[in-house]
Design a protein around this motif. Sequence first.
Motif, PDB file in Angstrom:
ATOM      1  N   PRO A   1      46.328  41.122   5.463  1.00 19.27           N
ATOM      2  CA  PRO A   1      47.090  41.997   6.358  1.00 19.27           C
ATOM      3  C   PRO A   1      48.353  42.534   5.699  1.00 19.27           C
ATOM      4  CG  PRO A   1      47.327  39.693   7.002  1.00 19.27           C
ATOM      5  CD  PRO A   1      46.270  39.732   5.936  1.00 19.27           C
ATOM      6  N   ILE A   2      48.674  43.771   6.003  1.00 19.72           N
ATOM      7  CA  ILE A   2      49.878  44.408   5.456  1.00 19.72           C
ATOM      8  C   ILE A   2      50.983  44.389   6.513  1.00 19.72           C
ATOM      9  CG2 ILE A   2      50.832  46.538   4.489  1.00 19.72           C
ATOM     10  CD1 ILE A   2      47.977  47.213   3.553  1.00 19.72           C
ATOM     11  N   THR A   3      50.737  45.054   7.640  1.00 17.88           N
ATOM     12  CA  THR A   3      51.681  45.014   8.758  1.00 17.88           C
ATOM     13  C   THR A   3      51.236  44.024   9.824  1.00 17.88           C
ATOM     14  OG1 THR A   3      50.579  46.767  10.029  1.00 17.88           O
ATOM     15  CG2 THR A   3      52.176  47.450   8.339  1.00 17.88           C
ATOM     16  N   GLY A   4      49.936  43.659   9.795  1.00 21.83           N
ATOM     17  CA  GLY A   4      49.393  42.751  10.806  1.00 21.83           C
ATOM     18  C   GLY A   4      48.955  43.454  12.066  1.00 21.83           C
ATOM     19  N   ASP A   5      49.050  44.805  12.126  1.00 22.46           N
ATOM     20  CA  ASP A   5      48.722  45.502  13.366  1.00 22.46           C
ATOM     21  C   ASP A   5      47.229  45.408  13.706  1.00 22.46           C
ATOM     22  OD1 ASP A   5      47.844  47.148  11.317  1.00 22.46           O
ATOM     23  OD2 ASP A   5      48.635  49.005  12.195  1.00 22.46           O
ATOM     24  N   TYR A   6      46.376  45.397  12.698  1.00 19.72           N
ATOM     25  CA  TYR A   6      44.937  45.341  12.985  1.00 19.72           C
ATOM     26  C   TYR A   6      44.552  43.972  13.547  1.00 19.72           C
ATOM     27  CZ  TYR A   6      39.905  45.305  12.484  1.00 19.72           C
ATOM     28  OH  TYR A   6      38.569  45.173  12.750  1.00 19.72           O
ATOM     29  N   ILE A   7      45.024  42.896  12.918  1.00 19.44           N
ATOM     30  CA  ILE A   7      44.705  41.550  13.419  1.00 19.44           C
ATOM     31  C   ILE A   7      45.201  41.373  14.847  1.00 19.44           C
ATOM     32  CG2 ILE A   7      45.254  39.110  13.135  1.00 19.44           C
ATOM     33  CD1 ILE A   7      45.103  39.432  10.183  1.00 19.44           C
ATOM     34  N   HIS A   8      46.400  41.868  15.128  1.00 17.03           N
ATOM     35  CA  HIS A   8      46.938  41.768  16.481  1.00 17.03           C
ATOM     36  C   HIS A   8      46.067  42.531  17.472  1.00 17.03           C
ATOM     37  CE1 HIS A   8      49.827  41.517  19.764  1.00 17.03           C
ATOM     38  NE2 HIS A   8      49.743  42.827  19.905  1.00 17.03           N
ATOM     39  N   ALA A   9      45.576  43.670  17.068  1.00 12.00           N
ATOM     40  CA  ALA A   9      44.796  44.519  17.974  1.00 12.00           C
ATOM     41  C   ALA A   9      43.453  43.897  18.340  1.00 12.00           C
ATOM     42  CB  ALA A   9      44.586  45.894  17.342  1.00 12.00           C
ATOM     43  N   VAL A  10      42.874  43.098  17.435  1.00 13.84           N
ATOM     44  CA  VAL A  10      41.546  42.527  17.710  1.00 13.84           C
ATOM     45  C   VAL A  10      41.622  41.059  18.115  1.00 13.84           C
ATOM     46  CG1 VAL A  10      40.438  44.138  16.126  1.00 13.84           C
ATOM     47  CG2 VAL A  10      41.168  41.903  15.275  1.00 13.84           C
ATOM     48  N   SER A  11      42.818  40.567  18.388  1.00 16.15           N
ATOM     49  CA  SER A  11      42.968  39.146  18.712  1.00 16.15           C
ATOM     50  C   SER A  11      42.449  38.811  20.107  1.00 16.15           C
ATOM     51  CB  SER A  11      44.435  38.733  18.592  1.00 16.15           C
ATOM     52  OG  SER A  11      45.245  39.472  19.507  1.00 16.15           O
ATOM     53  N   LEU A  12      42.472  39.767  21.040  1.00 20.11           N
ATOM     54  CA  LEU A  12      41.991  39.500  22.394  1.00 20.11           C
ATOM     55  C   LEU A  12      40.472  39.371  22.420  1.00 20.11           C
ATOM     56  CD1 LEU A  12      44.111  41.938  24.616  1.00 20.11           C
ATOM     57  CD2 LEU A  12      44.369  39.470  24.394  1.00 20.11           C
ATOM     58  N   PRO A  13      39.934  38.462  23.242  1.00 18.52           N
ATOM     59  CA  PRO A  13      38.471  38.389  23.407  1.00 18.52           C
ATOM     60  C   PRO A  13      37.945  39.694  24.004  1.00 18.52           C
ATOM     61  CG  PRO A  13      39.549  36.443  24.326  1.00 18.52           C
ATOM     62  CD  PRO A  13      40.627  37.428  24.019  1.00 18.52           C
ATOM     63  N   GLU A  14      36.662  39.989  23.759  1.00 15.53           N
ATOM     64  CA  GLU A  14      36.071  41.197  24.318  1.00 15.53           C
ATOM     65  C   GLU A  14      35.805  41.035  25.807  1.00 15.53           C
ATOM     66  OE1 GLU A  14      32.883  43.208  22.379  1.00 15.53           O
ATOM     67  OE2 GLU A  14      33.355  42.280  20.449  1.00 15.53           O
ATOM     68  N   GLU A  15      35.824  42.151  26.532  1.00 16.62           N
ATOM     69  CA  GLU A  15      35.595  42.110  27.973  1.00 16.62           C
ATOM     70  C   GLU A  15      34.220  41.553  28.300  1.00 16.62           C
ATOM     71  OE1 GLU A  15      35.369  45.181  31.796  1.00 16.62           O
ATOM     72  OE2 GLU A  15      36.349  45.796  29.932  1.00 16.62           O
ATOM     73  N   GLY A  16      33.198  41.964  27.511  1.00 18.62           N
ATOM     74  CA  GLY A  16      31.846  41.473  27.774  1.00 18.62           C
ATOM     75  C   GLY A  16      31.748  39.968  27.633  1.00 18.62           C
ATOM     76  N   GLU A  17      32.453  39.408  26.651  1.00 17.62           N
ATOM     77  CA  GLU A  17      32.430  37.965  26.455  1.00 17.62           C
ATOM     78  C   GLU A  17      33.134  37.245  27.602  1.00 17.62           C
ATOM     79  OE1 GLU A  17      33.162  34.912  22.755  1.00 17.62           O
ATOM     80  OE2 GLU A  17      34.516  36.618  22.981  1.00 17.62           O
ATOM     81  N   LEU A  18      34.248  37.799  28.072  1.00  9.97           N
ATOM     82  CA  LEU A  18      34.953  37.188  29.199  1.00  9.97           C
ATOM     83  C   LEU A  18      34.102  37.234  30.474  1.00  9.97           C
ATOM     84  CD1 LEU A  18      38.559  38.592  28.622  1.00  9.97           C
ATOM     85  CD2 LEU A  18      37.716  36.289  28.121  1.00  9.97           C
ATOM     86  N   ARG A  19      33.420  38.338  30.704  1.00 11.20           N
ATOM     87  CA  ARG A  19      32.545  38.435  31.879  1.00 11.20           C
ATOM     88  C   ARG A  19      31.404  37.416  31.792  1.00 11.20           C
ATOM     89  NH1 ARG A  19      33.762  42.507  35.154  1.00 11.20           N
ATOM     90  NH2 ARG A  19      34.990  44.275  34.342  1.00 11.20           N
ATOM     91  N   ARG A  20      30.863  37.235  30.580  1.00 12.34           N
ATOM     92  CA  ARG A  20      29.812  36.241  30.390  1.00 12.34           C
ATOM     93  C   ARG A  20      30.328  34.846  30.695  1.00 12.34           C
ATOM     94  NH1 ARG A  20      24.515  35.447  30.695  1.00 12.34           N
ATOM     95  NH2 ARG A  20      23.609  34.350  28.919  1.00 12.34           N
ATOM     96  N   TYR A  21      31.557  34.561  30.303  1.00 13.49           N
ATOM     97  CA  TYR A  21      32.169  33.252  30.556  1.00 13.49           C
ATOM     98  C   TYR A  21      32.312  33.007  32.056  1.00 13.49           C
ATOM     99  CZ  TYR A  21      35.776  29.637  30.734  1.00 13.49           C
ATOM    100  OH  TYR A  21      36.489  28.491  31.024  1.00 13.49           O
ATOM    101  N   VAL A  22      32.833  34.002  32.780  1.00 12.27           N
ATOM    102  CA  VAL A  22      33.018  33.847  34.227  1.00 12.27           C
ATOM    103  C   VAL A  22      31.674  33.666  34.918  1.00 12.27           C
ATOM    104  CG1 VAL A  22      33.779  35.041  36.311  1.00 12.27           C
ATOM    105  CG2 VAL A  22      35.175  35.152  34.234  1.00 12.27           C
ATOM    106  N   GLU A  23      30.674  34.437  34.496  1.00 13.92           N
ATOM    107  CA  GLU A  23      29.335  34.352  35.110  1.00 13.92           C
ATOM    108  C   GLU A  23      28.731  32.965  34.932  1.00 13.92           C
ATOM    109  OE1 GLU A  23      24.845  36.185  34.344  1.00 13.92           O
ATOM    110  OE2 GLU A  23      26.574  37.019  33.294  1.00 13.92           O
ATOM    111  N   LEU A  24      28.785  32.450  33.703  1.00 12.57           N
ATOM    112  CA  LEU A  24      28.187  31.136  33.447  1.00 12.57           C
ATOM    113  C   LEU A  24      29.020  30.021  34.057  1.00 12.57           C
ATOM    114  CD1 LEU A  24      27.112  31.569  29.704  1.00 12.57           C
ATOM    115  CD2 LEU A  24      25.621  31.494  31.708  1.00 12.57           C
ATOM    116  N   ARG A  25      30.337  30.145  34.020  1.00  7.49           N
ATOM    117  CA  ARG A  25      31.213  29.099  34.577  1.00  7.49           C
ATOM    118  C   ARG A  25      30.972  28.932  36.059  1.00  7.49           C
ATOM    119  NH1 ARG A  25      37.208  30.852  35.199  1.00  7.49           N
ATOM    120  NH2 ARG A  25      36.104  31.940  36.887  1.00  7.49           N
ATOM    121  N   ASP A  26      30.733  30.029  36.774  1.00  8.19           N
ATOM    122  CA  ASP A  26      30.538  29.971  38.220  1.00  8.19           C
ATOM    123  C   ASP A  26      29.130  29.546  38.601  1.00  8.19           C
ATOM    124  OD1 ASP A  26      33.137  30.817  38.413  1.00  8.19           O
ATOM    125  OD2 ASP A  26      32.633  32.918  38.838  1.00  8.19           O
ATOM    126  N   LYS A  27      28.138  29.950  37.799  1.00 12.39           N
ATOM    127  CA  LYS A  27      26.742  29.663  38.149  1.00 12.39           C
ATOM    128  C   LYS A  27      26.237  28.359  37.546  1.00 12.39           C
ATOM    129  CE  LYS A  27      25.199  34.460  38.787  1.00 12.39           C
ATOM    130  NZ  LYS A  27      24.236  35.500  38.314  1.00 12.39           N
TER     131      LYS A  27
END
Length: 536
Positions: free
Chosen positions: A143-169
């Motif tokens: 990393p040079i400024t670190g902006d790219y790593i920071h931008a992709v640090s959040l989990p993807e929405e699809g993965e979070l939805r999968r987590y909620v679906e499986l956690r509840d069911k």
Amino acid sequence: MTTPLEDELQQPDEPGNASAATTDPPRNIRNLVRYVGPGLIMAAAIVGSGELIATTKTGAQGGMTLLWFIVVGCVIKVFVQVELGRYAISEGRTTLEALNTVPGPRLRVNWILWVWVVMMICTIGQLGGIVGGVGQSLAMTFPITGDYIHAVSLPEEGELRRYVELRDKNPDDPLVEAIRRRIDRAGAAGWEALENLEAGRPIDPEGGDPYTWDDRIWAGVAAAITSVFLFFGRYNLIQNFSITLVGLFTFLTIGNVISLQFTQEFSLTSDEVLRGLQFRLADEDGGWAAWVFAISAFGLIGVGATELISYPYWCLERGYARYCGPRDDTSDWEKRARGWMRVMRFDAFGSMVCYTIATVCFFLMGVAVLHRRGLDPSGMRMVSTLGEAYVPVFGSYAKWLFLTGAISVLYSTFLVANASNARMFADGAIQLRLIPKSDVTSGSNKTVIGLSALLPLLCFALYLVGLDPVLLIAIGGLTQTIMLGALAAAALYFRFVAIDRRLRPTRAWDLFLILSAGSLVAFSICAFGIAAAQFI
């Protein structure tokens, strides 16, 4: 000046029984292996956008249902590949020169070359997506400024939805724990993103993917280095090093897929594999979007349209046609031609076995990890998401193992593809009568040298403007799938009309060639329909 690829291919002729200008074909496997090469060059180019990106994303989107599609996409093209190579060896013509002889409508050149022009324009965008992948990989590693790593640090929405679906069911599902560990790795930002999702708010309050510089800076560096090395022809060490790392990364991926079978969360059952080999469209998990991307990927997986066209160029550079000598009516020429075509078939089918195994492994990895977790490689998250497929097995080492392999694979593809495209663009300009006829299979050709320096920079320019690299690759793949139909028609013309009758193959080969060509035409029509629906 010669290029390293040319130096590698043009080894000194061995003594033979023919004249000094020709070489007898090898008579045993040990000597035959010494003359392979074009297929290995194609394999180095294939693993990048085809296997690592397009195939893995197809598995992530469509699930196991499309396994049959991946296998078919690798196997059926080799018959057309061999037929194009057969004609090149017999006639000593480049691919575009040969394609320009196919009957049909003409406007300065014939219709196939105009389809090729459209495809090659889109291929520049495809390589823009690949150099973007190189930039993303380097931005995560250095990393040079670190902006790219920071931008992709959040989990993807699809993965979070999968987590909620499986956690509840089914909270006991092992995948729940696997995704929770991924959210933990993102720290407080990961749990905040999950909280935002459950509250109906955007997971990233700032919204959208930011315009980052680290990945673009590194992509520019990679493009500039490629331009310099291709211009001066000084990239032999890097090319050999890249091909070595491509091989190691492929074995790493195969080992990753095997190891996933020993995990509770990501193992694949035999029933799932058998279901994937049934001829069906994408299931409800992937839907129409998965099938559309799969059609685009079809032009890239295995030997793509650009590789089919460039393969005869490397066969000519390897010397197969030169070893045969100019075509004449003697039995000696026929014997040499058949012998060197046997070498070419061995080269083509040997590489086909290698890249089919690799392709299937990349696909299974996409199904086992990314599809089950709801991950979909795209945009600025293309590389970071692909890297997640290695985490279940390699843990904390996955990032560095994957990034080293991704840099090698993607850069090797970028390097070889630009070297091949420079030759094809130069040959296309000759066929369009824009420049005088010259030997475009020679690295000393000034047009080839100039294009070799220019093309990498054009590819980088398309990524620099902020276009989605996966979208660029998908568009390039779609046009390549369309081109496959034209190449199939040309292969049939060469086999049944233009080829020297003495070199005709067996009836069994003709049957496989017809089935291969028919399948490619069918997929080409599907791709044209998708392109018309999406872009017209």
